[in-house]
Design an enzyme around this catalytic site. Sequence first.
Site, PDB file in Angstrom:
ATOM      1  N   HIS A   3      47.404  42.645  48.244  1.00 46.91           N
ATOM      2  CA  HIS A   3      47.286  41.989  46.942  1.00 46.91           C
ATOM      3  C   HIS A   3      48.514  41.133  46.720  1.00 46.91           C
ATOM      4  CE1 HIS A   3      46.703  41.400  42.641  1.00 46.91           C
ATOM      5  NE2 HIS A   3      45.460  41.737  42.861  1.00 46.91           N
ATOM      6  N   ASP A  21      39.079  46.358  45.176  1.00 50.70           N
ATOM      7  CA  ASP A  21      37.790  46.198  45.852  1.00 50.70           C
ATOM      8  C   ASP A  21      37.498  47.274  46.881  1.00 50.70           C
ATOM      9  OD1 ASP A  21      37.031  43.904  44.542  1.00 50.70           O
ATOM     10  OD2 ASP A  21      38.163  42.615  45.893  1.00 50.70           O
TER      11      ASP A  21
END
Length: 426
Positions: free
Chosen positions: A306, A361
């Site tokens: 991320h 996710d």
Amino acid sequence: MDRETIQAGDGDIINLPVVTGTEGEQALDITRLRGTTGLVTLDPGYGNTAEATSAITYINGEEGILRYRGYPVDQLVRESSFLEVCYLLDHGGLPSRSEFDAYKSGIRGLADLPAGIVEVIRSFPVDSHPMQRLASAMALLGSYFPVGSDPLDSEANQSSIIRLIAAMPALTAWSFRSGRGMAYVEPRPDLGYSANFLNMTFGPEGEGFEILQPHVRAMEALLLLHADHGQNLSTSAVRLVGSSRAGLYSAISAGILALSGSLHGGANQRVVEMLEDIRAAGGDTRLFLEKAKDRSDPFRLMGFGHRVYKNFDPRAQLIKEHARELLEAQGNPLLEIAMRLEAEALADDFFLKRGIYPNVDFYSGIIYRAIGFPSEMFTALFALGRLPGWLAQWREMIEDPKARIKRPRSIYTGYGKRDYVPVADR
Ligand code: ACO
């Protein structure tokens, strides 16, 4: 206000104001940099650039903190509901009981879609992606409910925001069913936001459909944990398009399309596809870890890494708890592979050194799959969750009296001036 002195290249020493956020984050305010020095900044990927000040969401990537309007997401996911968070993001505070009742009844009254939209989306090619249907349906809503000509009209914006929150479950469910040749299911907002959405997605037309409470709870948690995430790519797209005053529906439609890419919201679909590939290859997670580490192989572990979180993603941890609660007892091969992959990656220097951890996710797709969604639907579910964030951020941007059209520059590195040569002489 603090000021910071910097030397611009070999040239002038300049004194720039420093902006300090609520949590002590500091930023150099370079608004006057070009005017006073002729310099601009170069920051590909915006790793060092705060595009806006915003009072909506606080993220601390180093410590894994995420708060909506000051409230930690772990408290909200345990004690609040998605719809209350929609209210919170938009209004800035939690509603009283009567405010919330009025909000919910406004939403219940607007949950259906205009018949024309149902027909247009039905006519899409059968194999078009639900995200394409969803983005098109969103843009089309603008033809049915044009927003007034004044984008600073707060009352008109409020009605449009309520309309979109209300209509999004129907738009999302229909983007799925229409591609399968199934009939449109009328909304049942009395069931609650997530249960109505599940009913519109899976319920046979005109008949009862058993909605499982663990599925409703998991949907609520997933939607809530996706509700906002600061200036992420799709939200930035919404703000960018919105800054031209192109209109709310166009801006949200752009956000949906921006979300669809595999490095952003599209990753949740890719995660389950990757876990299925691992399963088909005999469950050898190490093989895939090695592939991800091989610098000559473009393969990446989907659902890992991320831009902001370099320690852990708090959303991933909360979603993992839900995945375990829903699936561990009955045994789920994808969950088992996912947990093994996570444990192995977190014990590997390659991932630790680069701060690569499971992101939001990683476990969400496993839950969606267990509820019964096909993988091509996962990113549309992300959009359903992210809508209140896009709306709140759009509104914050458009109603800011200092808002300007967003227009980055680039540093030209092409040819210097050269003269045109007629084709016969080339
Ligand atoms: N698998 C393997 N290696 C990775 C991964 C991954 N998932 N993510 C990052 N890396 C490596 C890169 O190869 C790079 O290594 P290098 O320094 O040796 O070249 C290093 O880690 C830094 O990666 P960047 O791409 O520079 O990190 P950035 O912050 O720009 O990208 C991103 C973040 C796009 C999320 C990236 O981690 C990624 O591609 N992840 C997989 C896709 C994904 O899950 N996206 C969802 C993000 S969350 C969201 O949008 C909702």
